[in-house]
Design a protein around this motif. Structure first.
Motif, PDB file in Angstrom:
ATOM      1  N   VAL A 137      13.491  40.809 -28.003  1.00 45.11           N
ATOM      2  CA  VAL A 137      13.330  42.255 -27.849  1.00 45.11           C
ATOM      3  C   VAL A 137      14.719  42.880 -27.793  1.00 45.11           C
ATOM      4  CG1 VAL A 137      12.432  44.111 -26.398  1.00 45.11           C
ATOM      5  CG2 VAL A 137      11.188  41.940 -26.540  1.00 45.11           C
ATOM      6  N   PHE A 138      14.916  43.896 -28.610  1.00 44.66           N
ATOM      7  CA  PHE A 138      16.189  44.625 -28.612  1.00 44.66           C
ATOM      8  C   PHE A 138      15.940  46.007 -28.025  1.00 44.66           C
ATOM      9  CE2 PHE A 138      19.850  46.881 -30.340  1.00 44.66           C
ATOM     10  CZ  PHE A 138      20.852  45.941 -30.178  1.00 44.66           C
ATOM     11  N   ILE A 139      16.651  46.317 -26.949  1.00 45.46           N
ATOM     12  CA  ILE A 139      16.532  47.619 -26.292  1.00 45.46           C
ATOM     13  C   ILE A 139      17.597  48.550 -26.868  1.00 45.46           C
ATOM     14  CG2 ILE A 139      16.687  48.851 -24.098  1.00 45.46           C
ATOM     15  CD1 ILE A 139      15.834  46.234 -22.721  1.00 45.46           C
ATOM     16  N   VAL A 140      17.159  49.707 -27.339  1.00 39.83           N
ATOM     17  CA  VAL A 140      18.098  50.688 -27.886  1.00 39.83           C
ATOM     18  C   VAL A 140      18.082  51.953 -27.038  1.00 39.83           C
ATOM     19  CG1 VAL A 140      17.885  49.824 -30.260  1.00 39.83           C
ATOM     20  CG2 VAL A 140      16.402  51.673 -29.504  1.00 39.83           C
ATOM     21  N   PRO A 141      19.230  52.622 -26.961  1.00 34.42           N
ATOM     22  CA  PRO A 141      19.247  53.918 -26.280  1.00 34.42           C
ATOM     23  C   PRO A 141      18.599  54.955 -27.183  1.00 34.42           C
ATOM     24  CG  PRO A 141      21.378  53.496 -27.257  1.00 34.42           C
ATOM     25  CD  PRO A 141      20.541  52.268 -27.503  1.00 34.42           C
ATOM     26  N   PRO A 142      18.185  56.104 -26.635  1.00 32.77           N
ATOM     27  CA  PRO A 142      17.589  57.133 -27.482  1.00 32.77           C
ATOM     28  C   PRO A 142      18.570  57.658 -28.527  1.00 32.77           C
ATOM     29  CG  PRO A 142      17.401  57.728 -25.147  1.00 32.77           C
ATOM     30  CD  PRO A 142      18.163  56.455 -25.223  1.00 32.77           C
ATOM     31  N   ASP A 143      19.873  57.656 -28.192  1.00 33.94           N
ATOM     32  CA  ASP A 143      20.911  58.112 -29.130  1.00 33.94           C
ATOM     33  C   ASP A 143      22.274  57.666 -28.605  1.00 33.94           C
ATOM     34  OD1 ASP A 143      21.868  60.172 -27.203  1.00 33.94           O
ATOM     35  OD2 ASP A 143      19.982  61.173 -27.717  1.00 33.94           O
ATOM     36  N   MET A 144      23.311  57.823 -29.426  1.00 32.90           N
ATOM     37  CA  MET A 144      24.656  57.375 -29.048  1.00 32.90           C
ATOM     38  C   MET A 144      25.231  58.198 -27.895  1.00 32.90           C
ATOM     39  SD  MET A 144      25.535  54.594 -30.447  1.00 32.90           S
ATOM     40  CE  MET A 144      27.272  54.540 -30.035  1.00 32.90           C
ATOM     41  N   GLN A 145      24.888  59.465 -27.806  1.00 33.37           N
ATOM     42  CA  GLN A 145      25.407  60.282 -26.712  1.00 33.37           C
ATOM     43  C   GLN A 145      24.900  59.779 -25.367  1.00 33.37           C
ATOM     44  OE1 GLN A 145      27.830  62.807 -27.014  1.00 33.37           O
ATOM     45  NE2 GLN A 145      27.892  62.318 -24.841  1.00 33.37           N
ATOM     46  N   THR A 146      23.628  59.413 -25.317  1.00 34.38           N
ATOM     47  CA  THR A 146      23.063  58.856 -24.089  1.00 34.38           C
ATOM     48  C   THR A 146      23.782  57.567 -23.722  1.00 34.38           C
ATOM     49  OG1 THR A 146      20.906  59.840 -24.558  1.00 34.38           O
ATOM     50  CG2 THR A 146      20.942  57.998 -23.004  1.00 34.38           C
ATOM     51  N   LEU A 147      24.020  56.731 -24.722  1.00 31.62           N
ATOM     52  CA  LEU A 147      24.737  55.479 -24.477  1.00 31.62           C
ATOM     53  C   LEU A 147      26.132  55.756 -23.915  1.00 31.62           C
ATOM     54  CD1 LEU A 147      24.593  52.331 -24.986  1.00 31.62           C
ATOM     55  CD2 LEU A 147      25.935  52.827 -27.016  1.00 31.62           C
ATOM     56  N   GLU A 148      26.852  56.667 -24.534  1.00 35.33           N
ATOM     57  CA  GLU A 148      28.195  56.999 -24.050  1.00 35.33           C
ATOM     58  C   GLU A 148      28.144  57.554 -22.623  1.00 35.33           C
ATOM     59  OE1 GLU A 148      32.113  59.726 -25.099  1.00 35.33           O
ATOM     60  OE2 GLU A 148      30.617  59.382 -26.677  1.00 35.33           O
ATOM     61  N   ASN A 149      27.179  58.412 -22.350  1.00 35.72           N
ATOM     62  CA  ASN A 149      27.045  58.969 -20.996  1.00 35.72           C
ATOM     63  C   ASN A 149      26.788  57.869 -19.962  1.00 35.72           C
ATOM     64  OD1 ASN A 149      27.403  61.508 -22.106  1.00 35.72           O
ATOM     65  ND2 ASN A 149      25.227  62.043 -22.025  1.00 35.72           N
ATOM     66  N   ARG A 150      25.961  56.898 -20.326  1.00 31.88           N
ATOM     67  CA  ARG A 150      25.677  55.790 -19.404  1.00 31.88           C
ATOM     68  C   ARG A 150      26.948  54.979 -19.126  1.00 31.88           C
ATOM     69  NH1 ARG A 150      20.109  53.618 -22.235  1.00 31.88           N
ATOM     70  NH2 ARG A 150      18.748  55.286 -21.504  1.00 31.88           N
ATOM     71  N   LEU A 151      27.693  54.686 -20.180  1.00 36.35           N
ATOM     72  CA  LEU A 151      28.917  53.908 -20.004  1.00 36.35           C
ATOM     73  C   LEU A 151      29.954  54.682 -19.187  1.00 36.35           C
ATOM     74  CD1 LEU A 151      29.288  52.312 -23.547  1.00 36.35           C
ATOM     75  CD2 LEU A 151      28.718  51.142 -21.414  1.00 36.35           C
ATOM     76  N   ARG A 152      30.109  55.959 -19.474  1.00 38.74           N
ATOM     77  CA  ARG A 152      31.063  56.775 -18.705  1.00 38.74           C
ATOM     78  C   ARG A 152      30.624  56.908 -17.248  1.00 38.74           C
ATOM     79  NH1 ARG A 152      35.072  58.834 -21.437  1.00 38.74           N
ATOM     80  NH2 ARG A 152      34.904  59.086 -23.681  1.00 38.74           N
ATOM     81  N   GLY A 153      29.318  56.970 -17.032  1.00 40.90           N
ATOM     82  CA  GLY A 153      28.788  57.120 -15.688  1.00 40.90           C
ATOM     83  C   GLY A 153      29.072  55.925 -14.792  1.00 40.90           C
ATOM     84  N   ARG A 154      29.307  54.765 -15.387  1.00 42.75           N
ATOM     85  CA  ARG A 154      29.649  53.578 -14.592  1.00 42.75           C
ATOM     86  C   ARG A 154      31.010  53.735 -13.906  1.00 42.75           C
ATOM     87  NH1 ARG A 154      28.522  48.622 -18.801  1.00 42.75           N
ATOM     88  NH2 ARG A 154      26.249  48.728 -18.816  1.00 42.75           N
ATOM     89  N   ARG A 155      31.919  54.415 -14.603  1.00 40.60           N
ATOM     90  CA  ARG A 155      33.296  54.600 -14.110  1.00 40.60           C
ATOM     91  C   ARG A 155      33.954  53.272 -13.742  1.00 40.60           C
ATOM     92  NH1 ARG A 155      31.049  59.677 -11.687  1.00 40.60           N
ATOM     93  NH2 ARG A 155      32.143  61.320 -12.825  1.00 40.60           N
ATOM     94  N   THR A 156      33.766  52.279 -14.595  1.00 35.61           N
ATOM     95  CA  THR A 156      34.315  50.954 -14.311  1.00 35.61           C
ATOM     96  C   THR A 156      35.394  50.533 -15.297  1.00 35.61           C
ATOM     97  OG1 THR A 156      32.532  49.922 -15.587  1.00 35.61           O
ATOM     98  CG2 THR A 156      32.205  50.114 -13.202  1.00 35.61           C
ATOM     99  N   GLU A 157      35.633  51.340 -16.341  1.00 35.72           N
ATOM    100  CA  GLU A 157      36.558  50.897 -17.376  1.00 35.72           C
ATOM    101  C   GLU A 157      37.529  51.977 -17.798  1.00 35.72           C
ATOM    102  OE1 GLU A 157      33.595  47.676 -19.272  1.00 35.72           O
ATOM    103  OE2 GLU A 157      33.099  49.775 -19.258  1.00 35.72           O
ATOM    104  N   SER A 158      38.632  51.510 -18.320  1.00 40.00           N
ATOM    105  CA  SER A 158      39.624  52.426 -18.873  1.00 40.00           C
ATOM    106  C   SER A 158      39.052  53.068 -20.135  1.00 40.00           C
ATOM    107  CB  SER A 158      40.905  51.660 -19.223  1.00 40.00           C
ATOM    108  OG  SER A 158      40.643  50.772 -20.309  1.00 40.00           O
TER     109      SER A 158
END
Length: 190
Positions: A121-142
């Motif tokens: 099973v491959f889980i996809v985000p609804p769109d790339m903006q949502t994916l970027e928001n999720r990654l930025r929301g972690r605040r764990t990376e440069s």
């Protein structure tokens, strides 16, 4: 040993796709499933525990385990190693327990070759903006690592064609329910 062998279910997504959250919902409602715990050389994020979220080990330890054949699969992802210990998976399958394998795309390819009967099973985000928001929301990376994750995610999204099922994670609980339907159908329970 059980008369019936356990089944292997591969769950993948690009980084930020929400597979950990979705799998958390599945495990809350389906305690008879075993969740494989991967090893990684990356540092724990807030709330992650050794032996629960991952086995957090050094690069030297990882390389020794890989050299000895202890991993079902392993890969390097954004300068860190990730791998799935082999013996717990084989034990579960042998004793009739179904296993969820939360794994990135490179590793999933390796596992699909070894276990062609696995349900993927491959889980996809609804769109790339949502994916970027999720990654930025972690605040764990440069910013550089974040951009590398986004570039890698774009490439990984192309891999969805190699999976048995694609599930959109627009709501983690709904996505978990959809995956449980896939698991139950594959076991002949629906």
């Amino acid at each position: 040993m059980s008369d019936k062998k356990g089944r292997l279910f591969i769950i993948s997504s690009p980084s930020g796709g929400g597979k950990g959250t979705v799998i958390g919902h599945i495990m809350d409602t389906e305690p008879e499933l075993s969740l494989s715990i991967s090893a990684t050389t990356r540092k724990p994020r807030e709330g992650e525990e050794h032996g629960v979220s991952y086995y957090f080990i050094t690069k030297e330890q990882f390389e020794e385990l890989a050299e000895s054949g202890a991993f079902l699969e392993h890969a390097k992802y954004i300068d860190e190693y990730y791998g799935t210990p082999k013996s717990p998976i084989d034990d579960c399958i042998y004793y009739g327990r179904d296993v969820l394998l939360e794994i990135e795309v490179q590793g999933a390819r390796q596992v699909m070759e070894q276990y062609p009967e696995a349900i993927s099973v491959f889980i996809v985000p609804p769109d790339m903006q949502t994916l970027e928001n999720r990654l930025r929301g972690r605040r764990t990376e440069s910013e550089d690592k974040l951009k590398a994750r986004l570039d890698t995610a774009r490439t990984e999204l192309e891999e969805k064609i190699h999976y048995n099922h694609v599930v959109v994670n627009d709501d983690a609980k709904r996505a978990a329910e959809e995956i449980m339907e896939i698991i139950n159908k594959s076991k002949g329970e629906i």
